[in-house]
Write a protein that holds these residues in place. Sequence first.
Motif, PDB file in Angstrom:
ATOM      1  N   ASP A 212       1.646   6.386   3.975  1.00 58.07           N
ATOM      2  CA  ASP A 212       0.948   6.047   2.739  1.00 58.07           C
ATOM      3  C   ASP A 212      -0.058   7.171   2.495  1.00 58.07           C
ATOM      4  O   ASP A 212      -1.002   7.354   3.277  1.00 58.07           O
ATOM      5  CB  ASP A 212       0.252   4.699   2.894  1.00 58.07           C
ATOM      6  CG  ASP A 212      -0.473   4.269   1.630  1.00 58.07           C
ATOM      7  OD1 ASP A 212      -0.340   4.958   0.599  1.00 58.07           O
ATOM      8  OD2 ASP A 212      -1.194   3.250   1.675  1.00 58.07           O
ATOM      9  N   VAL A 244       3.863   6.889  -1.564  1.00 56.30           N
ATOM     10  CA  VAL A 244       4.353   6.327  -0.315  1.00 56.30           C
ATOM     11  C   VAL A 244       5.590   7.101   0.118  1.00 56.30           C
ATOM     12  O   VAL A 244       6.540   7.252  -0.653  1.00 56.30           O
ATOM     13  CB  VAL A 244       4.685   4.834  -0.464  1.00 56.30           C
ATOM     14  CG1 VAL A 244       5.275   4.282   0.839  1.00 56.30           C
ATOM     15  CG2 VAL A 244       3.435   4.053  -0.849  1.00 56.30           C
ATOM     16  N   GLY A 248       5.971   3.886   4.572  1.00 54.96           N
ATOM     17  CA  GLY A 248       4.515   3.860   4.435  1.00 54.96           C
ATOM     18  C   GLY A 248       3.811   3.195   5.594  1.00 54.96           C
ATOM     19  O   GLY A 248       2.701   2.684   5.439  1.00 54.96           O
TER      20      GLY A 248
END
Length: 276
Positions: A212, A244, A248
Motif C-alpha cells: 500500500d 495499491v 497491499g
Amino acid sequence: MPRWTVDRPQRLTLDEPVTALHVRLVTGRLAVVGTDGPARVDVTRVGSRPVLVEQHDGVLTVRHERRPRWPGLLWWLGRLGRRFRADVSIAVPADVLADLGLVDGSLVASGLSRETRADVTAGQIALMGVRGRTTAKIISGPVEALGVAGDLSLETVSGEVVLADGTVGTVRAHTVSGEITCDLDAQRGGEIRLSTISGRITVRVREDSDLDVRLHTTAGRITSGFPQVRDGSGLGGVRDSAGVLGTGAGRLWASATSGSIALLARPVDDDAEELP
C-alpha cells in the motif's frame, strides 16, 4: 575479570564466551564482524591514550581509558583527536548484542544476526549482511546498509542514506539534509517509511510487490514506475500519490519536505538472472 590496557598494536584472543559487545571509542576506525570461533580484538593503531579491553559476565567492553573534556572543537579535531586515535577490529559470535559507539571516524558492522546498535557523531556507518534488529544513527555523514535483513532504523542529520540488496521487515530511514536511495525486497506485511526534510528519495521495489503506497512532497515532483500509483491533487506545490500494489499487504510511505520522490519498478527477471 580479564582486563587489558592496550597502548601499542596488539591482538587479543578471548577464551571465555561473549554474549554482548559494548564499544565506546573517540576517533578512528571500528570494524565488527560476526564469525565462528573465539572472540578477538585486534588493535592495529593507537594514539597516546590507550584502549581498555575488559570482559565480565559475557560482556566484552572496548573503550578509551579516559574521555576528553572537549576543550574546544578546533583543538579536538587537531591535537586531541590524534591522541585518541585508534583503529580496532573485533570478531565476535554473530548472535551477540552489539552496542557500538564512535565519536569521529568510520564504523563497519557485518555478519551480526541478533541486535545491533551503531552510533557515530561524525564520519560514516556501513552495515553489511546484518540481520535481526538494527539501529544506526549519525549526525554528520552517510549511512549505508547492504544485504540487511530484519528490522532496520537509520537516521542522519546531514548525510546520505543508502539501502540495497536487503529483505526487510520494517524499515525506517530519516535524514534532515540528504538523499535516501533504496533498492529493497519488502517482506509480506512489512513496512517501509522514508522521510527527508531536504533531499531526494529514490526507492525501487520488485514489480510483484504487495504494498500500500503513499508518497508525499511539499515542494518537489513525484514520479512512479507503477501505473497503480496515481498522482493526486494538492494545494500549491504539494504533491500526493497513492496506490495499491498486489494485495497491499505491506506499506510504503515516503515523504520529502523539499525534494522529489521517485518510485521505480524492478523486474522480477533481474533477480532470476543473478542466480548461479
